[in-house]
Design a protein around this motif. Structure first.
Motif, PDB file in Angstrom:
ATOM      1  N   SER A 161      16.480 -10.224  -1.785  1.00  0.00           N
ATOM      2  CA  SER A 161      15.648  -9.115  -2.303  1.00  0.00           C
ATOM      3  C   SER A 161      15.981  -7.754  -1.714  1.00  0.00           C
ATOM      4  O   SER A 161      15.340  -7.587  -0.496  1.00  0.00           O
ATOM      5  CB  SER A 161      14.128  -9.376  -2.386  1.00  0.00           C
ATOM      6  OG  SER A 161      13.419  -8.329  -2.790  1.00  0.00           O
ATOM      7  N   VAL A 162      16.445  -6.763  -2.370  1.00  0.00           N
ATOM      8  CA  VAL A 162      16.539  -5.570  -2.008  1.00  0.00           C
ATOM      9  C   VAL A 162      15.717  -4.862  -3.196  1.00  0.00           C
ATOM     10  O   VAL A 162      16.373  -4.838  -4.410  1.00  0.00           O
ATOM     11  CB  VAL A 162      18.123  -4.974  -1.909  1.00  0.00           C
ATOM     12  CG1 VAL A 162      18.088  -3.404  -1.567  1.00  0.00           C
ATOM     13  CG2 VAL A 162      18.899  -5.555  -1.083  1.00  0.00           C
ATOM     14  N   HIS A 163      14.613  -4.365  -2.847  1.00  0.00           N
ATOM     15  CA  HIS A 163      13.726  -4.129  -3.812  1.00  0.00           C
ATOM     16  C   HIS A 163      13.321  -2.545  -3.829  1.00  0.00           C
ATOM     17  O   HIS A 163      13.782  -1.743  -2.809  1.00  0.00           O
ATOM     18  CB  HIS A 163      12.410  -4.756  -3.604  1.00  0.00           C
ATOM     19  CG  HIS A 163      11.767  -4.539  -2.086  1.00  0.00           C
ATOM     20  ND1 HIS A 163      10.881  -3.603  -1.862  1.00  0.00           N
ATOM     21  CD2 HIS A 163      11.954  -5.344  -1.038  1.00  0.00           C
ATOM     22  CE1 HIS A 163      10.549  -3.681  -0.496  1.00  0.00           C
ATOM     23  NE2 HIS A 163      11.271  -4.522   0.141  1.00  0.00           N
ATOM     24  N   GLY A 164      12.591  -2.038  -4.690  1.00  0.00           N
ATOM     25  CA  GLY A 164      12.007  -0.646  -4.974  1.00  0.00           C
ATOM     26  C   GLY A 164      12.161  -0.341  -6.467  1.00  0.00           C
ATOM     27  O   GLY A 164      12.632  -0.914  -7.251  1.00  0.00           O
ATOM     28  N   LEU A 165      11.891   0.958  -6.580  1.00  0.00           N
ATOM     29  CA  LEU A 165      11.770   1.469  -7.930  1.00  0.00           C
ATOM     30  C   LEU A 165      13.240   1.334  -8.795  1.00  0.00           C
ATOM     31  O   LEU A 165      14.291   1.854  -8.178  1.00  0.00           O
ATOM     32  CB  LEU A 165      11.111   2.937  -8.176  1.00  0.00           C
ATOM     33  CG  LEU A 165      10.997   3.533  -9.270  1.00  0.00           C
ATOM     34  CD1 LEU A 165       9.721   2.639 -10.008  1.00  0.00           C
ATOM     35  CD2 LEU A 165      10.665   4.966  -9.161  1.00  0.00           C
ATOM     36  N   GLY A 166      13.409   0.645  -9.730  1.00  0.00           N
ATOM     37  CA  GLY A 166      14.515   0.563 -10.648  1.00  0.00           C
ATOM     38  C   GLY A 166      15.415  -0.652 -10.263  1.00  0.00           C
ATOM     39  O   GLY A 166      16.381  -0.839 -10.770  1.00  0.00           O
ATOM     40  N   ASP A 167      14.730  -1.426  -9.660  1.00  0.00           N
ATOM     41  CA  ASP A 167      15.436  -2.855  -9.216  1.00  0.00           C
ATOM     42  C   ASP A 167      15.747  -3.691 -10.545  1.00  0.00           C
ATOM     43  O   ASP A 167      14.726  -3.790 -11.138  1.00  0.00           O
ATOM     44  CB  ASP A 167      14.310  -3.550  -8.092  1.00  0.00           C
ATOM     45  CG  ASP A 167      14.944  -4.829  -7.960  1.00  0.00           C
ATOM     46  OD1 ASP A 167      16.235  -5.469  -7.844  1.00  0.00           O
ATOM     47  OD2 ASP A 167      14.072  -5.800  -7.153  1.00  0.00           O
ATOM     48  N   HIS A 168      17.081  -4.221 -10.386  1.00  0.00           N
ATOM     49  CA  HIS A 168      17.214  -5.149 -11.612  1.00  0.00           C
ATOM     50  C   HIS A 168      17.816  -6.507 -11.224  1.00  0.00           C
ATOM     51  O   HIS A 168      18.656  -6.969 -11.834  1.00  0.00           O
ATOM     52  CB  HIS A 168      18.228  -4.445 -12.674  1.00  0.00           C
ATOM     53  CG  HIS A 168      19.326  -3.878 -12.011  1.00  0.00           C
ATOM     54  ND1 HIS A 168      19.534  -2.615 -11.479  1.00  0.00           N
ATOM     55  CD2 HIS A 168      20.802  -4.420 -11.734  1.00  0.00           C
ATOM     56  CE1 HIS A 168      20.574  -2.270 -11.037  1.00  0.00           C
ATOM     57  NE2 HIS A 168      21.226  -3.408 -10.994  1.00  0.00           N
ATOM     58  N   GLY A 169      17.501  -6.901  -9.790  1.00  0.00           N
ATOM     59  CA  GLY A 169      18.093  -7.837  -9.092  1.00  0.00           C
ATOM     60  C   GLY A 169      17.295  -9.158  -9.328  1.00  0.00           C
ATOM     61  O   GLY A 169      16.586  -9.380 -10.128  1.00  0.00           O
ATOM     62  N   GLU A 292       2.631  -5.226  -5.194  1.00  0.00           N
ATOM     63  CA  GLU A 292       1.311  -4.650  -5.641  1.00  0.00           C
ATOM     64  C   GLU A 292       1.291  -3.408  -6.113  1.00  0.00           C
ATOM     65  O   GLU A 292       0.266  -3.307  -6.480  1.00  0.00           O
ATOM     66  CB  GLU A 292       0.489  -5.069  -4.277  1.00  0.00           C
ATOM     67  CG  GLU A 292       0.539  -6.261  -3.717  1.00  0.00           C
ATOM     68  CD  GLU A 292      -0.396  -7.198  -4.614  1.00  0.00           C
ATOM     69  OE1 GLU A 292      -0.629  -6.734  -5.704  1.00  0.00           O
ATOM     70  OE2 GLU A 292      -0.873  -8.473  -4.241  1.00  0.00           O
ATOM     71  N   LYS A 293       2.221  -2.346  -5.876  1.00  0.00           N
ATOM     72  CA  LYS A 293       2.028  -1.020  -6.373  1.00  0.00           C
ATOM     73  C   LYS A 293       2.307  -1.107  -8.001  1.00  0.00           C
ATOM     74  O   LYS A 293       1.674  -0.312  -8.684  1.00  0.00           O
ATOM     75  CB  LYS A 293       3.396  -0.399  -6.251  1.00  0.00           C
ATOM     76  CG  LYS A 293       3.121   0.145  -4.483  1.00  0.00           C
ATOM     77  CD  LYS A 293       4.344   0.991  -4.093  1.00  0.00           C
ATOM     78  CE  LYS A 293       4.356   1.812  -2.672  1.00  0.00           C
ATOM     79  NZ  LYS A 293       5.292   2.666  -2.550  1.00  0.00           N
ATOM     80  N   GLY A 294       2.686  -2.213  -8.710  1.00  0.00           N
ATOM     81  CA  GLY A 294       2.598  -2.415 -10.154  1.00  0.00           C
ATOM     82  C   GLY A 294       4.038  -1.849 -10.779  1.00  0.00           C
ATOM     83  O   GLY A 294       4.088  -2.230 -12.139  1.00  0.00           O
ATOM     84  N   HIS A 295       4.824  -1.207 -10.374  1.00  0.00           N
ATOM     85  CA  HIS A 295       5.926  -0.669 -11.147  1.00  0.00           C
ATOM     86  C   HIS A 295       6.867  -1.461 -11.513  1.00  0.00           C
ATOM     87  O   HIS A 295       7.699  -1.527 -12.361  1.00  0.00           O
ATOM     88  CB  HIS A 295       6.888   0.485 -10.114  1.00  0.00           C
ATOM     89  CG  HIS A 295       7.393   0.038  -8.913  1.00  0.00           C
ATOM     90  ND1 HIS A 295       8.483  -0.383  -8.904  1.00  0.00           N
ATOM     91  CD2 HIS A 295       6.861  -0.086  -7.781  1.00  0.00           C
ATOM     92  CE1 HIS A 295       8.816  -0.944  -7.733  1.00  0.00           C
ATOM     93  NE2 HIS A 295       7.913  -0.397  -6.812  1.00  0.00           N
ATOM     94  N   TYR A 296       6.765  -2.702 -10.836  1.00  0.00           N
ATOM     95  CA  TYR A 296       7.950  -3.975 -11.425  1.00  0.00           C
ATOM     96  C   TYR A 296       7.148  -4.361 -12.748  1.00  0.00           C
ATOM     97  O   TYR A 296       7.982  -5.140 -13.519  1.00  0.00           O
ATOM     98  CB  TYR A 296       7.863  -4.974 -10.214  1.00  0.00           C
ATOM     99  CG  TYR A 296       8.972  -4.912  -9.298  1.00  0.00           C
ATOM    100  CD1 TYR A 296      10.355  -5.705  -9.722  1.00  0.00           C
ATOM    101  CD2 TYR A 296       8.729  -4.344  -8.242  1.00  0.00           C
ATOM    102  CE1 TYR A 296      11.146  -5.506  -8.468  1.00  0.00           C
ATOM    103  CE2 TYR A 296       9.763  -4.162  -7.262  1.00  0.00           C
ATOM    104  CZ  TYR A 296      10.807  -4.673  -7.419  1.00  0.00           C
ATOM    105  OH  TYR A 296      11.907  -4.440  -6.537  1.00  0.00           O
ATOM    106  N   PHE A 297       5.825  -4.404 -13.093  1.00  0.00           N
ATOM    107  CA  PHE A 297       5.511  -4.691 -14.238  1.00  0.00           C
ATOM    108  C   PHE A 297       5.008  -3.714 -15.229  1.00  0.00           C
ATOM    109  O   PHE A 297       4.240  -3.950 -16.098  1.00  0.00           O
ATOM    110  CB  PHE A 297       4.044  -5.545 -13.741  1.00  0.00           C
ATOM    111  CG  PHE A 297       4.322  -6.386 -12.728  1.00  0.00           C
ATOM    112  CD1 PHE A 297       4.640  -7.962 -12.633  1.00  0.00           C
ATOM    113  CD2 PHE A 297       4.062  -5.961 -11.293  1.00  0.00           C
ATOM    114  CE1 PHE A 297       5.035  -8.717 -11.544  1.00  0.00           C
ATOM    115  CE2 PHE A 297       4.463  -6.935 -10.161  1.00  0.00           C
ATOM    116  CZ  PHE A 297       4.800  -8.306 -10.325  1.00  0.00           C
ATOM    117  N   SER A 298       5.691  -2.467 -15.241  1.00  0.00           N
ATOM    118  CA  SER A 298       5.166  -1.378 -16.075  1.00  0.00           C
ATOM    119  C   SER A 298       5.879  -1.769 -17.522  1.00  0.00           C
ATOM    120  O   SER A 298       5.347  -1.076 -18.465  1.00  0.00           O
ATOM    121  CB  SER A 298       5.485  -0.271 -15.408  1.00  0.00           C
ATOM    122  OG  SER A 298       6.791   0.070 -15.154  1.00  0.00           O
ATOM    123  N   ASN A 299       7.007  -2.475 -17.359  1.00  0.00           N
ATOM    124  CA  ASN A 299       7.650  -2.447 -18.884  1.00  0.00           C
ATOM    125  C   ASN A 299       7.222  -3.637 -19.687  1.00  0.00           C
ATOM    126  O   ASN A 299       6.812  -4.796 -19.125  1.00  0.00           O
ATOM    127  CB  ASN A 299       9.209  -2.713 -18.416  1.00  0.00           C
ATOM    128  CG  ASN A 299       9.751  -1.344 -17.744  1.00  0.00           C
ATOM    129  OD1 ASN A 299       9.258  -0.199 -18.302  1.00  0.00           O
ATOM    130  ND2 ASN A 299      10.722  -1.542 -16.987  1.00  0.00           N
TER     131      ASN A 299
END
Length: 299
Positions: A161-169, A292-299
C-alpha cells in the motif's frame, strides 16, 4: 542535478517529479505518449520520448543525466513474468550506461518479495537479501552489483500500500471489490499485516536516495510496519456501510481476484535502518488515518 525518471507520470512518479523540482533539481521524464508528455511539461519537467521496450531511449536518457530514478513497471498481473523480465532488461540497460560514472541509480522494488525468504511473522529489514528466483529479485541483485562497477546504486522497496489522493493500487482495488461483492472481507482472523507508506513520504525518500544513498544501499520506504488486514477491511466496510466478514483462504481467489494472492500476506517490514541512514522521517498520514479522511470513498 539532472535526473532522468522513468514512470514519471504514474501515481508515485508524479510525486517524485514534484519533489525533485521543488528541491531544485532538473527532471527529465520518460514519456511514451503525447498525454504523458503534456503531463510532464505542465509539471515543469523536460520530456524524453521512449518506453521500457525502447532500449535506445533508455540508454540515451540515462547517459545524458546526472542520476536515474527508475519507477516504471508494467503492472499487468496476467503477464507478470514478462513484466519482470522487461524490467530486468531495462535495469541492465541503464546500469551498463552508468558503469564507471559514479552517478546515482535508484530502482523500485517491493517489500512483498521478503515473504519468499523470511519465516512467517518475522519483520523484514534492509539487511534481508533475496535471491534471483524471487520475482524482481534479480533486478535488486543487479543493482547491488553495480556498486562494484562505479555506480552509486540503490533500490527502494515499497510496501503493497502506497496510499494517498489519486491511489489506484491495492487499497483502491480492495474498495472496488467490496462494492462489487457487497461485503468487505478479510481472510481467517485477519491479523496478517500489510506495511504502508504515503506516496509523498515515498517521493521524498526517492529524492534523498538519488541525492545521498551510498552505493549498494537497500532501502525501505515504510511508515506503517504492518497494518492488520482486518483493520483495513473494517474501515472500508464502515465507510461503504457494508458488513465486514471473514472468508477462508480457499475462498480468497474467487473473492479478491488478482488480489487473492496478496490479501492473506503477512509482510511486517521495518524502515529503521533507512531512517537512520538518510534521515528520512515519514510525516504524512498513515494508512488508516488516510482512509478515514474519506477521499478513497468519494467516487
Amino acid at each position: 542535478m539532472r535526473v532522468f525518471v522513468t514512470g514519471a507520470t504514474g501515481f508515485i512518479g508524479t510525486a517524485v517529479v514534484r519533489e525533485l523540482i521543488e528541491a531544485g533539481h532538473q527532471v527529465v521524464g520518460l514519456a511514451r505518449s503525447d498525454k504523458s508528455a503534456d503531463t510532464l511539461k505542465v509539471a515543469g519537467a523536460e520530456v524524453h520520448r521512449g518506453s521500457l521496450d525502447d532500449l535506445d531511449s533508455l540508454r540515451s536518457g540515462a547517459s545524458a543525466a546526472d542520476g536515474v530514478i527508475h519507477l516504471a513497471f508494467k503492472h499487468d498481473f496476467s503477464e507478470f513474468d514478462k513484466a519482470v523480465a522487461d524490467d530486468l532488461r531495462a535495469v541492465k540497460t541503464m546500469g551498463e550506461v552508468l558503469e564507471g560514472t559514479g552517478k546515482p541509480f535508484v530502482i523500485t522494488s517491493g517489500t512483498l518479495m521478503l515473504t519468499y525468504v523470511l519465516p512467517p511473522g518475522q519483520i523484514g529489514t534492509e539487511k534481508d537479501v533475496v535471491d534471483n528466483s524471487v520475482p524482481r529479485g534479480e533486478a535488486e541483485n543487479v543493482v547491488i552489483s553495480l556498486a562494484e562497477r562505479g555506480v552509486r546504486s540503490s533500490f527502494l522497496r515499497l510496501p503493497p500500500s502506497v496510499h494517498g489522493l489519486g491511489d489506484h493500487g491495492f487499497v483502491s482495488s480492495l474498495i472496488g471489490i467490496a462494492r462489487d461483492k457487497g461485503v468487505s472481507a478479510y481472510i481467517g482472523d485477519g491479523y496478517n499485516r500489510w506495511p504502508a507508506v504515503h506516496r509523498l513520504d515515498a517521493a521524498r525518500l526517492f529524492r534523498l536516495a538519488v541525492e545521498a544513498a551510498p552505493g549498494g544501499s537497500r532501502l525501505h520506504g515504510v511508515a506503517d510496519e504492518g497494518v492488520p488486514f482486518r483493520d483495513i477491511a473494517g474501515v472500508i466496510g464502515r465507510h461503504l456501510n457494508l458488513p465486514v466478514v471473514s472468508i477462508s483462504r480457499e475462498e480468497a481467489d474467487a473473492h479478491f481476484g488478482w488480489l487473492g494472492a496478496f490479501a492473506p500476506t503477512d509482510n511486517p517490514t521495518s524502515s529503521a535502518l533507512t531512517q537512520e541512514r538518510l534521515g528520512w522521517q515519514p510525516v504524512h498520514p498513515k494508512l488508516i488515518p488516510d482512509l478515514e479522511k474519506g477521499h478513497y470513498f468519494s467516487n
